[in-house]
Design a protein around this motif. Sequence first.
Motif, short mmCIF file in Angstrom:
data_model
loop_
_atom_site.label_atom_id
_atom_site.label_comp_id
_atom_site.label_asym_id
_atom_site.label_seq_id
_atom_site.Cartn_x
_atom_site.Cartn_y
_atom_site.Cartn_z
N SER A 54 0.83 -1.20 0.00
CA SER A 54 0.00 0.00 0.00
C SER A 54 0.87 1.25 0.00
CB SER A 54 -0.91 0.00 1.23
OG SER A 54 -0.15 0.25 2.40
N GLU A 55 0.27 2.37 -0.38
CA GLU A 55 0.98 3.65 -0.37
C GLU A 55 1.45 3.99 1.05
OE1 GLU A 55 2.09 5.91 -2.66
OE2 GLU A 55 1.57 4.35 -4.11
N GLU A 56 0.63 3.69 2.04
CA GLU A 56 0.99 3.96 3.44
C GLU A 56 2.23 3.15 3.84
OE1 GLU A 56 -0.89 3.06 7.79
OE2 GLU A 56 -2.27 3.85 6.28
N GLU A 57 2.25 1.88 3.46
CA GLU A 57 3.41 1.04 3.75
C GLU A 57 4.64 1.56 3.02
OE1 GLU A 57 1.91 -3.46 4.46
OE2 GLU A 57 1.46 -2.61 2.48
N LEU A 58 4.45 1.96 1.77
CA LEU A 58 5.56 2.49 0.97
C LEU A 58 6.12 3.74 1.63
CD1 LEU A 58 7.08 1.82 -1.63
CD2 LEU A 58 5.49 3.30 -2.84
N ASP A 59 5.25 4.63 2.08
CA ASP A 59 5.69 5.85 2.75
C ASP A 59 6.46 5.56 4.04
OD1 ASP A 59 4.59 7.42 0.77
OD2 ASP A 59 2.77 7.91 1.90
N SER A 60 6.12 4.47 4.72
CA SER A 60 6.80 4.13 5.98
C SER A 60 8.27 3.79 5.75
CB SER A 60 6.10 2.97 6.69
OG SER A 60 6.36 1.74 6.04
N LEU A 61 8.63 3.45 4.51
CA LEU A 61 10.01 3.09 4.19
C LEU A 61 10.89 4.30 3.87
CD1 LEU A 61 9.38 -0.11 2.06
CD2 LEU A 61 10.21 0.02 4.42
N GLU A 62 10.28 5.47 3.85
CA GLU A 62 11.01 6.71 3.59
C GLU A 62 11.90 6.57 2.36
OE1 GLU A 62 12.74 7.93 7.36
OE2 GLU A 62 10.79 7.76 8.35
N GLU A 63 13.18 6.90 2.44
CA GLU A 63 14.05 6.85 1.26
C GLU A 63 14.26 5.44 0.71
OE1 GLU A 63 16.98 10.65 1.20
OE2 GLU A 63 17.66 8.95 2.41
N ALA A 64 14.10 4.43 1.56
CA ALA A 64 14.29 3.05 1.10
C ALA A 64 13.29 2.66 0.02
CB ALA A 64 14.22 2.08 2.28
N GLN A 65 12.19 3.41 -0.10
CA GLN A 65 11.23 3.11 -1.16
C GLN A 65 11.82 3.35 -2.54
OE1 GLN A 65 7.90 6.09 -1.81
NE2 GLN A 65 8.62 6.78 0.20
N ALA A 66 12.93 4.07 -2.59
CA ALA A 66 13.61 4.30 -3.88
C ALA A 66 14.05 2.99 -4.51
CB ALA A 66 14.81 5.22 -3.69
N LEU A 67 14.18 1.93 -3.71
CA LEU A 67 14.63 0.64 -4.23
C LEU A 67 13.47 -0.24 -4.72
CD1 LEU A 67 17.37 -0.06 -1.55
CD2 LEU A 67 17.71 0.57 -3.93
N GLN A 68 12.28 0.31 -4.80
CA GLN A 68 11.11 -0.46 -5.21
C GLN A 68 11.29 -1.11 -6.57
OE1 GLN A 68 7.54 1.87 -5.67
NE2 GLN A 68 6.24 0.09 -5.34
#
Length: 152
Positions: A102-116
């Motif tokens: 989810s977008e909320e889960e993605l946001d919880s990863l902060e900069e680490a979401q860049a590795l999606q």
Amino acid sequence: MDNRPFYNEVLTEHNIHPTHKIKLMKATSELRGVNPSCGDDITLQLSVGADGIIEDGGFTGDGCAISQASADMMLDLVIGRSVEEALKLKDTFLRMIKEKISEEELDSLEEAQALQDISHMPSRVKCAVLGWHTLEEILNGNGKDSVSTEDQ
């Protein structure tokens, strides 16, 4: 949304100027993580207080830009959090790599979401998850000398 510029900028910054690529003087736990297929090799150190809060963390070793940046981003995210919160973030990160979150889960990863987008590069997935699997082993109290992404 095309996040390639964000991915490149964040990855480059964490690889060239890692905040946590240091040897801790007072680590409470340490574990080596190895990715034999490409040579990534890190030693993760944590200082966890009696209250279960990760007070500090660092890593040493060598590897590709993805493994080094991912470990640095991971430590940015978990330092100051409880062991339980860190394990939840680890689960979220690994699910992000393997499936949709989810977008909320993605946001919880902060900069680490860049590795999606690593999920679209199967040969690089083990690089991105090395630090996270090493974190999991440390926080679960496994007494191994090292963890390998070949086992994942």
